[in-house]
Design a protein around this motif. Structure first.
Motif, PDB file in Angstrom:
ATOM      1  N   UNK A  40       0.868  -1.178   0.000  1.00  0.00           N
ATOM      2  CA  UNK A  40       0.000   0.000   0.000  1.00  0.00           C
ATOM      3  C   UNK A  40       0.899   1.220   0.000  1.00  0.00           C
ATOM      4  N   UNK A  41       1.021   1.862  -1.145  1.00  0.00           N
ATOM      5  CA  UNK A  41       1.857   3.054  -1.267  1.00  0.00           C
ATOM      6  C   UNK A  41       0.988   4.283  -1.052  1.00  0.00           C
ATOM      7  N   UNK A  42       1.403   5.125  -0.123  1.00  0.00           N
ATOM      8  CA  UNK A  42       0.622   6.310   0.224  1.00  0.00           C
ATOM      9  C   UNK A  42       1.400   7.575  -0.113  1.00  0.00           C
ATOM     10  N   UNK A  43       0.684   8.590  -0.531  1.00  0.00           N
ATOM     11  CA  UNK A  43       1.286   9.895  -0.793  1.00  0.00           C
ATOM     12  C   UNK A  43       0.301  10.977  -0.372  1.00  0.00           C
ATOM     13  N   UNK A  44       0.823  12.180  -0.220  1.00  0.00           N
ATOM     14  CA  UNK A  44      -0.042  13.298   0.153  1.00  0.00           C
ATOM     15  C   UNK A  44      -0.279  13.430   1.639  1.00  0.00           C
ATOM     16  N   UNK A  45       0.406  12.601   2.438  1.00  0.00           N
ATOM     17  CA  UNK A  45       0.247  12.640   3.889  1.00  0.00           C
ATOM     18  C   UNK A  45       1.600  12.470   4.555  1.00  0.00           C
ATOM     19  N   UNK A  46       1.636  12.759   5.853  1.00  0.00           N
ATOM     20  CA  UNK A  46       2.810  12.413   6.656  1.00  0.00           C
ATOM     21  C   UNK A  46       2.598  10.983   7.122  1.00  0.00           C
ATOM     22  N   UNK A  47       3.187  10.067   6.376  1.00  0.00           N
ATOM     23  CA  UNK A  47       2.866   8.645   6.534  1.00  0.00           C
ATOM     24  C   UNK A  47       3.084   8.165   7.962  1.00  0.00           C
ATOM     25  N   UNK A  48       4.186   8.559   8.557  1.00  0.00           N
ATOM     26  CA  UNK A  48       4.529   8.055   9.891  1.00  0.00           C
ATOM     27  C   UNK A  48       3.534   8.492  10.955  1.00  0.00           C
ATOM     28  N   UNK A  49       2.746   9.491  10.670  1.00  0.00           N
ATOM     29  CA  UNK A  49       1.771   9.996  11.639  1.00  0.00           C
ATOM     30  C   UNK A  49       0.442   9.255  11.586  1.00  0.00           C
ATOM     31  N   UNK A  50       0.349   8.288  10.688  1.00  0.00           N
ATOM     32  CA  UNK A  50      -0.913   7.607  10.457  1.00  0.00           C
ATOM     33  C   UNK A  50      -0.848   6.126  10.782  1.00  0.00           C
TER      34      UNK A  50
END
Length: 122
Positions: free
Chosen positions: A22-32
């Motif tokens: 699951x590749x995520x972009x547009x967010x601060x990934x580590x905060x989620x």
């Protein structure tokens, strides 16, 4: 805006393994926190597993001992390692992210990625 891209699905025989990404972009990934869900034909989407920001993991009973959720914050990517697959695991698998793990449990989102199809043959 968050963008989620799931990949890694495919056709596998019962007892086989797959690793979903699951590749995520547009967010601060580590905060989620990250959640994996699945939806089989004619059924509602259900939560499979989620992993918190700190790395604590939770699994649905039907995948405990077979699936492992993990994350790589440097790559903004979540993973779902699936082993001992069964025909009833056949579904489209989705991920989502949220700073609130409680909302992840509910899975009530307007936005979903395209998902990745997992088909397990008997």
């Amino acid at each position: 805006q968050v963008q989620l891209v799931e990949s890694g699905g495919g056709l596998v025989q019962a007892g086989g393994s797959l690793r979903l990404s699951c590749a995520a972009s547009g967010i601060t990934f580590a905060s989620n926190a990250i959640g994996w869900y699945r939806q089989a034909p004619g059924k509602q989407r259900e939560l499979v597993a989620f992993i918190s920001r700190s790395g604590s993991r939770n699994y649905a009973d039907f995948v405990k001992g077979r699936f492992t959720i993990s994350r790589d914050n440097d790559k903004s990517t979540g993973f779902l390692q699936m082993t001992s697959l069964k025909p009833e695991d056949t579904a489209v698998y989705y991920c989502n992210v949220d700073q609130n793990p409680r909302r992840l449990r509910l899975g009530d989102y307007d936005y979903w990625g395209q998902g990745t199809q997992v088909t397990v043959s008997s």
